[in-house]
Design an enzyme around this catalytic site. Structure first.
Site, short mmCIF file in Angstrom:
data_model
loop_
_atom_site.label_atom_id
_atom_site.label_comp_id
_atom_site.label_asym_id
_atom_site.label_seq_id
_atom_site.Cartn_x
_atom_site.Cartn_y
_atom_site.Cartn_z
N HIS A 1 0.83 -1.21 0.00
CA HIS A 1 0.00 0.00 0.00
C HIS A 1 0.86 1.25 0.00
O HIS A 1 2.09 1.21 0.18
CB HIS A 1 -0.92 0.01 1.23
CG HIS A 1 -0.19 -0.01 2.55
ND1 HIS A 1 0.42 1.08 3.08
CD2 HIS A 1 0.02 -1.01 3.44
CE1 HIS A 1 0.97 0.79 4.25
NE2 HIS A 1 0.76 -0.49 4.48
N CYS B 1 4.04 -4.71 6.39
CA CYS B 1 3.48 -4.45 5.07
C CYS B 1 4.57 -3.99 4.11
O CYS B 1 5.69 -3.69 4.50
CB CYS B 1 2.38 -3.40 5.15
SG CYS B 1 0.86 -3.99 5.93
#
Length: 417
Positions: free
Chosen positions: A346, A364
């Protein structure tokens, strides 16, 4: 247990895409014969011509061949499959009238066929409900007869059902396995696996393999030895009607066709802090990224894109991260989900200046907003993302970690090997 190194979204809607099957299945050819005037059925035979006693029906979907009224769909020789319309036929004769009434007096609407040989209800039966069937018909010899019989639709506790992850006529990525998760423990995995089939054009080598899903439910996945080839046509068949599973019985029958799309394969090098994206074998772009910092390292191995959402709230409390490492970000952009434990690729503008230089996330794969948007637009459900030079390998059941198991071990997970 949720992964304490990953930030799950606060929204419960961002789970891997799976399609919940309806508990009812397509109507089967299984039939129940009702004799005239509530007389006991006799002369019943199974599909091999073997005489069977009506007091001890054959296991699985069955058909009796004596003259009279036949009812479908049934399973286990006696119970109506819930959720499916009831079909009544006169064996060798013609129907004059049919009524199917539930306990309490509610009747199923229905109509006779133009030739009078069958009657079908307009609606399906309800779980665990007993119905009284009354029929008037002309037998094969021309005599007028009546028949009355009670049948009961299976209850929810009597059936086992599955959830599969592919949709009809969809196009998916080259790394997506066919996956089925069952709502009840599977006691005879071989019997169930025999009724699951994947065929492809062109043909590929593949295998089913059993595991426990993250919530402890029995799950079986099918994958080819190598990634699917783009353009492959895949047909998944599930025919569990009549399959016995301890005290439960299967009622599902499905056939799903889908296609493998173009190859989009991404590789994240944790040491170099870059992500390389290749389409159909050709590198199209290299992106600078920032992955998991020490004690929050990004999973090593291959993950598979589960879903995409343009904006997402990420709250560390959902994965048990509190104190100095806590975070609650309400508008994270261009989110590509890789594991149900909370691994995403992201946009991470708060780490600007660290991309390609420092690993600073909680697991992440972060990148600039522009790069994240490009990646978001490029990948889709079923595309692989492989992390190298990290630490712990993603578990096989954490999303679709199937590709982290070598082929021999994967095959050994089949109940038919």
């Amino acid at each position: 247990m949720q992964d304490s190194r990953r930030g799950l979204p606060a929204s419960a809607g961002q789970r891997p895409r799976r399609r919940r099957l309806a508990a009812a299945a397509l109507a089967t050819a299984a039939l129940m014969t009702l004799t005239a005037c509530s007389q006991a059925a006799s002369g019943a035979t199974d599909s091999k011509g073997k005489d069977t006693s009506p007091s001890k029906p054959e296991s699985g979907a069955g058909t009796t061949k004596s003259a009279g009224i036949r009812v479908a769909p049934i399973t286990d020789g006696k119970d109506v499959i819930p959720g499916e319309p009831v079909t009544v036929k006169a064996a060798g004769g013609k129907l004059e009238s049919v009524s199917v009434t539930a306990e309490g007096g509610k009747a199923l609407d229905g109509e006779l066929s133009a030739d009078g040989t069958s009657w079908s209800s307009a609606h399906g039966t309800d779980y665990g409900t007993t119905y009284t069937l009354a029929a008037r018909y002309t037998d094969a010899d021309g005599s007028k007869k009546t028949s009355e019989k009670t049948v009961t639709a299976l209850s929810k506790d009597q059936i086992f059902v599955g959830t599969y992850n592919v949709n009809k006529n969809s196009t998916v990525g080259v790394a997506l396995p066919v996956s089925v998760v069952f709502n009840k423990p599977i006691h005879d995995k071989a019997a169930v696996e025999k009724k699951l089939k994947v065929t492809t054009s062109p043909a590929v080598e593949g295998s089913w393999s059993w595991m426990k899903d993250r919530d402890g439910k029995d799950r079986v996945d099918y994958r080819p030895k190598e990634y699917w080839k783009p353009g492959t046509k895949v047909k998944f068949r599930m025919d569990l009607v009549g399959v016995k599973n301890g005290d439960q019985v299967g009622t599902q029958k499905r056939e799903i066709d889908f296609t493998i799309g173009k190859s989009v394969v991404s590789t994240v090098d944790v040491a170099k802090k870059i992500m390389t994206v290749a389409e159909n074998g050709k590198v199209v772009r290299t992106l600078k990224v920032s992955t998991g910092k020490k004690k929050f390292e990004t999973w090593n191995g291959t993950m598979v894109v589960l879903s995409k959402v343009p904006t997402l709230r990420m709250d560390s409390s959902t994965v048990g991260i509190f104190g100095p490492e806590a975070y609650d970000m309400g508008a994270v952009k261009w989110d590509v989900q890789l594991t149900p434990s909370g691994t995403y690729a992201h946009a991470a503008p708060w780490n600007e200046g660290k991309f390609g230089r420092v690993n600073a996330s909680h697991g992440c794969i972060g990148m600039s907003t522009a790069d994240a948007k490009w990646f978001y637009d490029r990948v889709d459900f079923g595309d692989p993302v492989t992390t190298v030079n990290s630490t712990d390998t993603v578990a096989v059941n954490n999303g679709y970690g199937d590709w982290n198991v070598d082929w021999a071990k994967w095959q050994s997970g089949s109940a038919l090997k």
